[in-house]
Write a protein that holds these residues in place. Sequence first.
Motif, PDB file in Angstrom:
ATOM      1  N   GLU A  20      31.424 -31.199 -24.607  1.00 21.35           N
ATOM      2  CA  GLU A  20      32.822 -31.462 -24.267  1.00 21.35           C
ATOM      3  C   GLU A  20      33.585 -32.081 -25.428  1.00 21.35           C
ATOM      4  O   GLU A  20      34.804 -31.911 -25.542  1.00 21.35           O
ATOM      5  N   VAL A  21      32.885 -32.812 -26.301  1.00 22.58           N
ATOM      6  CA  VAL A  21      33.556 -33.428 -27.452  1.00 22.58           C
ATOM      7  C   VAL A  21      34.144 -32.345 -28.351  1.00 22.58           C
ATOM      8  O   VAL A  21      35.348 -32.329 -28.634  1.00 22.58           O
ATOM      9  N   GLY A  22      33.291 -31.439 -28.792  1.00 23.54           N
ATOM     10  CA  GLY A  22      33.763 -30.371 -29.662  1.00 23.54           C
ATOM     11  C   GLY A  22      34.705 -29.416 -28.970  1.00 23.54           C
ATOM     12  O   GLY A  22      35.732 -29.008 -29.533  1.00 23.54           O
ATOM     13  N   GLN A  23      34.394 -29.057 -27.750  1.00 17.94           N
ATOM     14  CA  GLN A  23      35.256 -28.121 -27.024  1.00 17.94           C
ATOM     15  C   GLN A  23      36.634 -28.728 -26.765  1.00 17.94           C
ATOM     16  O   GLN A  23      37.640 -28.021 -26.733  1.00 17.94           O
ATOM     17  N   GLY A  24      36.658 -30.042 -26.598  1.00 19.33           N
ATOM     18  CA  GLY A  24      37.942 -30.721 -26.433  1.00 19.33           C
ATOM     19  C   GLY A  24      38.805 -30.596 -27.677  1.00 19.33           C
ATOM     20  O   GLY A  24      40.030 -30.416 -27.591  1.00 19.33           O
ATOM     21  N   LEU A  82      38.630 -28.084 -29.838  1.00 16.78           N
ATOM     22  CA  LEU A  82      39.082 -26.689 -29.881  1.00 16.78           C
ATOM     23  C   LEU A  82      40.254 -26.463 -28.928  1.00 16.78           C
ATOM     24  O   LEU A  82      41.218 -25.767 -29.260  1.00 16.78           O
ATOM     25  N   THR A  83      40.191 -27.059 -27.760  1.00 13.34           N
ATOM     26  CA  THR A  83      41.273 -26.898 -26.791  1.00 13.34           C
ATOM     27  C   THR A  83      42.576 -27.489 -27.315  1.00 13.34           C
ATOM     28  O   THR A  83      43.663 -26.916 -27.125  1.00 13.34           O
ATOM     29  N   LYS A  84      42.481 -28.619 -28.000  1.00 17.11           N
ATOM     30  CA  LYS A  84      43.684 -29.262 -28.545  1.00 17.11           C
ATOM     31  C   LYS A  84      44.356 -28.406 -29.616  1.00 17.11           C
ATOM     32  O   LYS A  84      45.555 -28.559 -29.870  1.00 17.11           O
ATOM     33  N   MET A  85      43.604 -27.510 -30.233  1.00 20.57           N
ATOM     34  CA  MET A  85      44.187 -26.615 -31.230  1.00 20.57           C
ATOM     35  C   MET A  85      45.296 -25.752 -30.626  1.00 20.57           C
ATOM     36  O   MET A  85      46.237 -25.344 -31.318  1.00 20.57           O
ATOM     37  N   GLU A  86      45.208 -25.475 -29.328  1.00 28.22           N
ATOM     38  CA  GLU A  86      46.195 -24.620 -28.681  1.00 28.22           C
ATOM     39  C   GLU A  86      47.583 -25.240 -28.723  1.00 28.22           C
ATOM     40  O   GLU A  86      48.594 -24.525 -28.721  1.00 28.22           O
ATOM     41  N   GLY A  87      47.650 -26.555 -28.764  1.00 24.52           N
ATOM     42  CA  GLY A  87      48.937 -27.225 -28.868  1.00 24.52           C
ATOM     43  C   GLY A  87      49.637 -26.982 -30.191  1.00 24.52           C
ATOM     44  O   GLY A  87      50.830 -27.275 -30.342  1.00 24.52           O
ATOM     45  N   PHE A  88      48.894 -26.431 -31.151  1.00 26.48           N
ATOM     46  CA  PHE A  88      49.454 -26.139 -32.472  1.00 26.48           C
ATOM     47  C   PHE A  88      49.468 -24.640 -32.750  1.00 26.48           C
ATOM     48  O   PHE A  88      49.543 -24.208 -33.902  1.00 26.48           O
ATOM     49  N   GLY A 128      40.909 -22.154 -30.822  1.00 24.76           N
ATOM     50  CA  GLY A 128      39.670 -22.583 -31.464  1.00 24.76           C
ATOM     51  C   GLY A 128      38.514 -21.694 -31.051  1.00 24.76           C
ATOM     52  O   GLY A 128      38.298 -21.479 -29.852  1.00 24.76           O
ATOM     53  N   LEU A 129      37.762 -21.171 -32.027  1.00 25.54           N
ATOM     54  CA  LEU A 129      36.688 -20.221 -31.734  1.00 25.54           C
ATOM     55  C   LEU A 129      35.284 -20.785 -31.915  1.00 25.54           C
ATOM     56  O   LEU A 129      34.334 -20.216 -31.413  1.00 25.54           O
ATOM     57  N   GLY A 130      35.150 -21.888 -32.654  1.00 27.86           N
ATOM     58  CA  GLY A 130      33.811 -22.440 -32.826  1.00 27.86           C
ATOM     59  C   GLY A 130      33.674 -23.254 -34.092  1.00 27.86           C
ATOM     60  O   GLY A 130      34.579 -23.315 -34.932  1.00 27.86           O
ATOM     61  N   PHE A 131      32.496 -23.873 -34.225  1.00 30.59           N
ATOM     62  CA  PHE A 131      32.205 -24.764 -35.345  1.00 30.59           C
ATOM     63  C   PHE A 131      30.990 -24.269 -36.138  1.00 30.59           C
ATOM     64  O   PHE A 131      29.869 -24.695 -35.896  1.00 30.59           O
ATOM     65  N   ASP A 136      37.059 -46.403 -29.351  1.00 35.39           N
ATOM     66  CA  ASP A 136      35.644 -46.090 -29.582  1.00 35.39           C
ATOM     67  C   ASP A 136      35.128 -44.950 -28.720  1.00 35.39           C
ATOM     68  O   ASP A 136      33.924 -44.703 -28.666  1.00 35.39           O
ATOM     69  N   GLY A 137      36.034 -44.233 -28.064  1.00 37.51           N
ATOM     70  CA  GLY A 137      35.612 -43.164 -27.151  1.00 37.51           C
ATOM     71  C   GLY A 137      34.794 -42.080 -27.824  1.00 37.51           C
ATOM     72  O   GLY A 137      33.713 -41.707 -27.347  1.00 37.51           O
ATOM     73  N   MET A 138      35.290 -41.562 -28.947  1.00 40.23           N
ATOM     74  CA  MET A 138      34.569 -40.475 -29.613  1.00 40.23           C
ATOM     75  C   MET A 138      33.263 -40.972 -30.214  1.00 40.23           C
ATOM     76  O   MET A 138      32.231 -40.284 -30.127  1.00 40.23           O
ATOM     77  N   VAL A 139      33.282 -42.151 -30.797  1.00 40.59           N
ATOM     78  CA  VAL A 139      32.066 -42.706 -31.393  1.00 40.59           C
ATOM     79  C   VAL A 139      30.979 -42.861 -30.333  1.00 40.59           C
ATOM     80  O   VAL A 139      29.824 -42.472 -30.542  1.00 40.59           O
ATOM     81  N   LYS A 140      31.350 -43.408 -29.183  1.00 42.43           N
ATOM     82  CA  LYS A 140      30.371 -43.587 -28.096  1.00 42.43           C
ATOM     83  C   LYS A 140      29.870 -42.232 -27.564  1.00 42.43           C
ATOM     84  O   LYS A 140      28.687 -42.077 -27.247  1.00 42.43           O
TER      85      LYS A 140
END
Length: 323
Positions: A121-125, A127-133, A137-140, A313-317
């Motif tokens: 969900e971290v990475g997919q989140g 990618l999803t935020k890319m849609e706002g720009f 997002g297709l992958g890492f 610290d959300g992403m770090v955790k």
Amino acid sequence: MKLKLIPIAAAMLFASSTLSMAATELKFAHAAPETDLQQDLAKFFATEVEKRTNGEVTVKIFPQGQLGNDQQMITGVRSGIIDIEMSGLNNFDGLLPEVGGLFLPYIFTSRDHAYKVLDSEVGQGVLTKMEGFGMKGLGFPENGYRNITNSRKPIKTPEDVVGLKIRTNNSAALNEMFAMLKANPQPLPVSELYTALETGVVEAQEHPINITHSFRYDEVQKYLSMTQHSYSMLVMVMNLEKYEELTADQQKIISEVAKEATDFQRKLSIDKEASILADLKERGMEINDDVDKAAFQEAVKSTWNTYIEKFGDGMVKAIQAQQ
């Protein structure tokens, strides 16, 4: 005669219409040389998309910055001039500064840890935020662990970095890291780096070994030290409007092939690492793995605090929870 011409004209019109439908060509741009793993991914993606769409969608690849540097390619995708681009995720810092948590020094304990986070969900989140720009997002795909090369001496301890004129990318965390180590970080586009190393504008750089190899930095650098101070991921993005213009089946194929191409390139990166290092050594680089990583981790740990103060610290955790 007219009765015979009508079906012929209709057939020609149908054929023309069919050909125009089949003429969806996607421009795929990246900055790496054709010898790099990024080109291997692009070729895999192009071949599979054309095959699975029965030629209805084709992909033309533009490697080695032919369509601009990283920022220009991202702008090109957002505007629709370029359909797909692949570059380091750090190049999206200006749009999504919170992704800097993924570049914090030594935050990933292994490649598998990085893959797990990026595919969760971290990475997919992200990618999803890319849609706002305006981007899908297709992958890492993988760039790999970053290591220091320089023309001075092997890097073994933080003290060896003091005063080093080192090219850095635009990652705030990495620039802060090298400032803490009392180096002299100098952000430069990768397209300018070889010349900067050759002329002494900078005397060091930090990239994954495949980039050091494919860009031939061994020609202007003597020492490669396996500091592995940060894991570096690429990201593939597509113009969102162009993606949405495709049929549902074509969209599914693009997304599926992007995932398979990512998996293919990650595996290739691992499989080729030993041979890349061997080739760099044969070309004349001195490679040392006796790096005091614990000392480096201790010296730069406050970069995490800087990030947390800005973004929480959300992403770090979330990253640490998936070790």
